[in-house]
Motif scaffolding. Structure first.
Motif, PDB file in Angstrom:
ATOM      1  N   VAL A  38       9.329  -7.317   3.442  1.00 30.88           N
ATOM      2  CA  VAL A  38       9.216  -5.856   3.510  1.00 30.88           C
ATOM      3  C   VAL A  38       8.289  -5.338   2.409  1.00 30.88           C
ATOM      4  N   VAL A  39       8.456  -5.870   1.202  1.00 31.96           N
ATOM      5  CA  VAL A  39       7.615  -5.427   0.086  1.00 31.96           C
ATOM      6  C   VAL A  39       6.151  -5.732   0.373  1.00 31.96           C
ATOM      7  N   LEU A  40       5.897  -6.949   0.852  1.00 36.21           N
ATOM      8  CA  LEU A  40       4.510  -7.331   1.122  1.00 36.21           C
ATOM      9  C   LEU A  40       3.894  -6.424   2.185  1.00 36.21           C
ATOM     10  N   VAL A  41       4.683  -6.119   3.231  1.00 31.02           N
ATOM     11  CA  VAL A  41       4.171  -5.243   4.287  1.00 31.02           C
ATOM     12  C   VAL A  41       3.898  -3.849   3.714  1.00 31.02           C
ATOM     13  N   GLY A  42       4.863  -3.330   2.938  1.00 32.41           N
ATOM     14  CA  GLY A  42       4.689  -2.007   2.338  1.00 32.41           C
ATOM     15  C   GLY A  42       3.472  -1.960   1.437  1.00 32.41           C
ATOM     16  N   PHE A  43       3.318  -2.997   0.647  1.00 27.92           N
ATOM     17  CA  PHE A  43       2.188  -3.060  -0.272  1.00 27.92           C
ATOM     18  C   PHE A  43       0.875  -3.141   0.489  1.00 27.92           C
ATOM     19  N   ALA A  44       0.869  -3.969   1.545  1.00 21.21           N
ATOM     20  CA  ALA A  44      -0.358  -4.140   2.330  1.00 21.21           C
ATOM     21  C   ALA A  44      -0.759  -2.835   2.998  1.00 21.21           C
ATOM     22  N   VAL A  45       0.218  -2.142   3.624  1.00 22.77           N
ATOM     23  CA  VAL A  45      -0.108  -0.872   4.289  1.00 22.77           C
ATOM     24  C   VAL A  45      -0.650   0.113   3.263  1.00 22.77           C
ATOM     25  N   GLY A  46       0.017   0.171   2.097  1.00 29.45           N
ATOM     26  CA  GLY A  46      -0.412   1.090   1.047  1.00 29.45           C
ATOM     27  C   GLY A  46      -1.824   0.816   0.593  1.00 29.45           C
ATOM     28  N   SER A  47      -2.176  -0.459   0.438  1.00 31.40           N
ATOM     29  CA  SER A  47      -3.520  -0.703  -0.073  1.00 31.40           C
ATOM     30  C   SER A  47      -4.578  -0.713   1.024  1.00 31.40           C
ATOM     31  N   LEU A  48      -4.169  -0.894   2.279  1.00 30.32           N
ATOM     32  CA  LEU A  48      -5.173  -0.861   3.357  1.00 30.32           C
ATOM     33  C   LEU A  48      -5.509   0.578   3.766  1.00 30.32           C
ATOM     34  N   PHE A  49      -4.470   1.423   3.838  1.00 29.69           N
ATOM     35  CA  PHE A  49      -4.701   2.774   4.360  1.00 29.69           C
ATOM     36  C   PHE A  49      -4.762   3.834   3.256  1.00 29.69           C
ATOM     37  N   GLY A  50      -4.462   3.443   2.034  1.00 26.28           N
ATOM     38  CA  GLY A  50      -4.446   4.428   0.962  1.00 26.28           C
ATOM     39  C   GLY A  50      -5.801   4.568   0.288  1.00 26.28           C
ATOM     40  N   TYR A  51      -5.858   5.430  -0.679  1.00 29.58           N
ATOM     41  CA  TYR A  51      -7.061   5.537  -1.482  1.00 29.58           C
ATOM     42  C   TYR A  51      -6.670   6.048  -2.855  1.00 29.58           C
ATOM     43  N   LYS A  52      -7.625   5.912  -3.777  1.00 36.07           N
ATOM     44  CA  LYS A  52      -7.421   6.412  -5.124  1.00 36.07           C
ATOM     45  C   LYS A  52      -8.760   6.980  -5.568  1.00 36.07           C
TER      46      LYS A  52
END
Lengths: 335, 533
Positions: free
Chosen positions: B199-213
């Motif tokens: 779950v953590v890996l999926v959450g992290f992956a979604v966050g870094s694939l679709f997010g921005y900074k």
């Protein structure tokens, strides 16, 4: 009293504690030296040693032992107790130094590397003093005292910073939660690492009948003690590094995981200790391999605390340097 | 990733050497991948692979440092670049390790879920024939009947939260046995931990694939502001699946900004706390809202978060050229060089005639002259009377036609310095004007504006990742501290009385079996002593 006085008092207390730790160390070294002169351990004693009841080794001379031997055993016992009492005293003065530092700064006393070292070694010393009787840690004494003394001195000589207010990002209650859990885990891993290290030494000389090794508990006991301490430290480390760390990082820096060098190494430490617990659970890796893995974990832990600072200056965990905004790097194309 | 189960796999007989069919090969690969040893190696490999990223400067963390490093290491740079050493955590080889680890994890966990499900429904195993052969067992003789003993043992074990085997086998008169097991939650914790890691890996992956900074410097004042559009950012690092359409609309400006300065002690003159009063709209038709932005207190606008991470000064400068036309006017952002906000910056007057003018130099928020040298005392400008701008003035070609350049550096390769009388730098207080020689024009220091550095980011699924870690921790606690244990009690009536055998098997290797067995015997007997027989 003013901030300055409290800070001064803290520094004095650190110096005093260091001197007492040194005396404690000397006392334990005399104890060791005295053990080296020991003749072959009697069968009764050995049985007790193997049972792991180190603190209960009969320190009164058994009947029929020559007078010189009796005096030697008494000397060993005396210096062992003296060392422990001095360590207790030093730990109390040490705690006083931490408290004074906190009063001087008007906040929790772990806002920079020096303070973290001061508080971290205090936790190790207090944990040792409090668990001494319960876990029968007498065999650990010289190593723990030497460790605390050396790290404390490194803190004073290399990391010392005057009392200062915190950079803005550290103004958060997460400072209390995050750092306490990290410090407790660091203390636990250090004690666990010492147990693992001694395990490896004991494995080398399993049947030592003379000297300090003869007082060390059996291999199985060492392995179990090391595992228990690590099993206590690991969830704390998980909490510090993977829960409170990211939450705080997200609040302060805007992103919960930045691949900042400190974060990376905290993660590496986590992975190594996860590997340790895992390897141990899979049965095949008890003992030597697990102990080596635990020591690798300890190395990454302390490298992260001190070593990484010499490789990377970009870490957002570098409190002593520029404030966060000093590192503002902006690349605007054109004018 | 799991204890015990695949010990059997590792002990498989070695097959005679022959060609493997594709299917067998796939099976073999899957076995290897999901074996515990592979998982362990992958885990340690992940730790090892993370190391270079902490020692070599990373492009997305500090691009300036990376560029400098690359310039200093001309031999290593091409090799490192090919290996992706400047973006370790985004390289395919790093991804390969954690994806393999995840596959290995799934391959381990899914079959074990089934095993656990069956174990949960199964009864505790019956007592082995010979209890005294178990490493931790105890026996005693009593005058009670076997039924009495087993009844008491059942009650005691039930109280100790053991699960009892229903209808014990061999319930013939004169003998009886109890089989009990506890600690089922250990395996549950174990499974929960491993599932949570996924779950953590999926959450992290979604966050870094679709997010921005992204970062932006915004001047303080109602006439300046920021709209959430790509072009407004100073720096922007999107995830690889991010699309500009994912930016949500908002518009903000900094109405007011307040800094607390340390006024005594060794840190005198440094900023202690700062806060911004933000006014923002979250939809074009919405109303203006207000928020006090502070470090550690981000503003959340519909999933986009705004963080205050820094501040500084922007001196207002007006540059007039030789003809008296304004070639530059306004606040220009200067970057703090130290904790007392001595700041460095550059002003480029591109349109100045007869030649372009460039200014670079230092801003002293509160300057005093010591031994003829300007010294900055504090970051607090107070009423501004001690603020000073110390500039070098250059004339010539700014080099802006040769492509983009940083606004914080001046390319003086095609410029010549315009020296001030009596020194190199032109020192100005607020309101002062320096008239440049040879009809080049003049530079006026009009005033001081402040700026804030804002970081703006969107991290979808961050709560998923966080809940994952929390669940993982709970699972971890279960798997570390729950002690699975089996207990058997057998009572057999003999000529000398009833022989009671107790055996304990601890499956976590905690070495407490002997103590548990002794304790159970004592309690079985202790009760017996109380009751008159």
């Amino acid at each position: 009293m003013s901030t300055h006085t409290w800070a001064l008092l803290s520094n004095r207390a650190v110096a005093t504690a260091a001197v007492i730790y040194f005396l404690a160390l000397l006392s334990h070294l005399v104890e060791w030296a005295s053990l080296l002169g020991q003749r072959s351990v009697s069968a009764d004693e050995r049985a007790l040693v193997n049972a792991g009841d180190v603190a209960d080794v009969p320190l009164e001379a058994p009947a029929g032992v020559p007078a010189a031997e009796e005096a030697r055993i008494e000397r060993t016992a005396l210096f062992s107790r003296l060392g422990y009492l001095l360590t207790c005293l030093a730990a109390i003065v040490h705690l006083g130094a931490v408290v004074c530092r906190g009063i001087a700064a008007g906040r929790v006393p772990w806002g920079n590397m020096y303070e973290f070292t001061l508080a971290g070694t205090c936790i190790v010393a207090l944990a040792y003093v409090l668990l001494y009787a319960r876990l029968k840690l007498a065999w650990m004494a010289p190593i723990v005292v030497a460790f605390v003394l050396v790290v404390l001195m490194v803190g004073v000589l290399v990391l010392y910073t005057p009392v200062e207010s915190l950079s803005e990002a550290l103004h958060s209650y997460w400072l209390v939660i995050h750092v306490i859990s990290a410090a407790l885990a660091t203390g636990a891993f250090t004690l666990g690492g010492i147990a693992s290290g001694i395990y490896l030494a004991k494995r080398r000389w399993p049947d030592a009948e003379r000297g300090w090794m003869s007082r060390v508990p059996s291999l199985a006991t060492l392995d179990r003690v090391a595992y228990r301490i690590h099993a206590f430290g690991f969830p704390l480390w998980t909490f510090a590094v993977l829960i409170t760390g990211p939450i705080w990082a997200h609040q302060a820096w805007g992103s919960y995981w930045n691949w900042d060098p400190k974060e990376v190494w905290a993660f590496i430490t986590w992975v190594v200790y996860a590997g340790y617990l895992h390897a141990r659970a899979t049965a095949g890796w008890k003992g030597r391999n697990a102990a080596i893995l635990a020591l690798v974990g300890l190395a990454t832990l302390w490298f992260n605390f001190i070593g990484i600072n010499y490789f990377s200056t970009t870490s957002e965990h570098s409190y002593a340097g520029l404030p966060a905004h000093g590192a503002v790097v902006v690349q605007r194309a054109g004018v | 990733m799991t204890p015990r189960t695949d010990l059997m796999e590792e002990e498989q007989p070695v097959a005679p050497i022959r060609e493997l069919s594709a299917r067998e090969f796939a099976r073999w690969t899957w076995r290897q991948l999901t074996s515990m040893r592979t998982a362990l190696v992958l885990l340690l490999l992940l730790a090892l692979a993370a190391v270079p990223g902490s020692l070599i400067p990373q492009e997305n963390l500090d691009s300036v440092k990376t560029t400098n490093w690359q310039a200093a290491h001309t031999t290593l740079t091409p090799i490192y670049r090919r290996l992706g050493m400047f973006d370790v955590y985004g390289t395919p080889w790093f991804a390969a390790i954690y994806i393999l680890l995840m596959v290995s994890l799934v391959g381990c966990i899914v079959p074990r879920l089934g095993v656990y499900w069956r174990a949960m429904r199964a009864q505790p195993p019956a007592a082995p024939r010979n209890l005294s052969r178990l490493p931790d067992s105890a026996t005693y003789t009593t005058s009670e009947s076997a039924a009495e003993v087993t009844a008491r043992a059942e009650a005691l074990l039930r109280k100790g939260r053991y699960r009892l085997r229903r209808a014990p086998a061999g319930a013939a008169t004169g003998s009886g046995e109890v089989a009990a097991e506890r600690g089922y939650l250990r395996e549950a914790g174990n499974l929960l931990f491993h599932l949570s890691v996924i779950v953590v890996l999926v959450g992290f992956a979604v966050g870094s694939l679709f997010g921005y900074k992204g970062g932006v410097i915004v001047l303080v004042g109602d006439k300046y502001g920021f709209s959430n559009e790509l072009t407004q950012y100073d720096d922007f690092s999107p995830g690889s699946l991010f699309r500009p359409s994912m930016l949500n609309w908002f518009d903000l400006h900094i109405h007011d900004f307040h800094v607390d300065w340390v006024d005594s002690g060794p840190q005198q003159g440094m900023a202690q706390g700062f806060k911004s009063q933000i006014r923002y709209e979250d939809s074009p038709t919405g109303t203006m809202k207000s928020y006090n932005l502070e470090v550690n207190h981000p503003l959340d606008i519909g999933g986009t978060e705004v963080f205050l991470i820094g501040h500084g000064y922007a001196p207002e400068v007006t540059v007039r050229d030789g003809k008296g036309n304004i070639a530059f006017s306004g606040p220009e952002v200067f970057l703090p060089e130290n904790q007392s906000f001595l700041s460095f910056g550059v002003v480029k007057a591109q349109g100045a005639k007869p030649s372009q003018l460039g200014l670079e130099g230092l801003f002293y928020p509160s300057e005093i002259t010591l031994n003829g040298q300007p010294v900055n005392v504090t970051g607090d400008i107070g009423d501004g009377t001690n603020a000073m701008l110390s500039l070098q003035v250059w004339k010539g070609d700014l080099g802006l036609d040769n492509g983009p350049q940083s606004v914080y550096s001046l390319d003086t390769s095609k410029m010549t310095m315009v020296a001030a009388p009596g020194g190199k730098a032109w020192n100005l207080r607020v309101g002062q004007t320096a008239t440049l020689p040879n009809g080049l024009g003049s530079v006026t220091f009009d005033g001081i504006t402040r700026w804030n550095k804002l970081q703006i980011s969107q991290t979808p699924f961050k709560h998923v990742a966080l809940s994952g870690v929390v669940l993982a921790l709970i699972g971890l606690l279960g798997s570390l501290f729950v002690r699975p244990r089996r207990v058997w009690v057998r009572a057999r009536e003999t000529a000398d009385g009833t022989l009671v055998e107790v055996a304990v098997l601890d499956r976590s290797g905690a070495d407490e079996d002997a103590a548990v067995a002794t304790d159970l015997v004592a309690r079985l007997q202790g009760r017996a002593e109380e009751e008159p027989s």
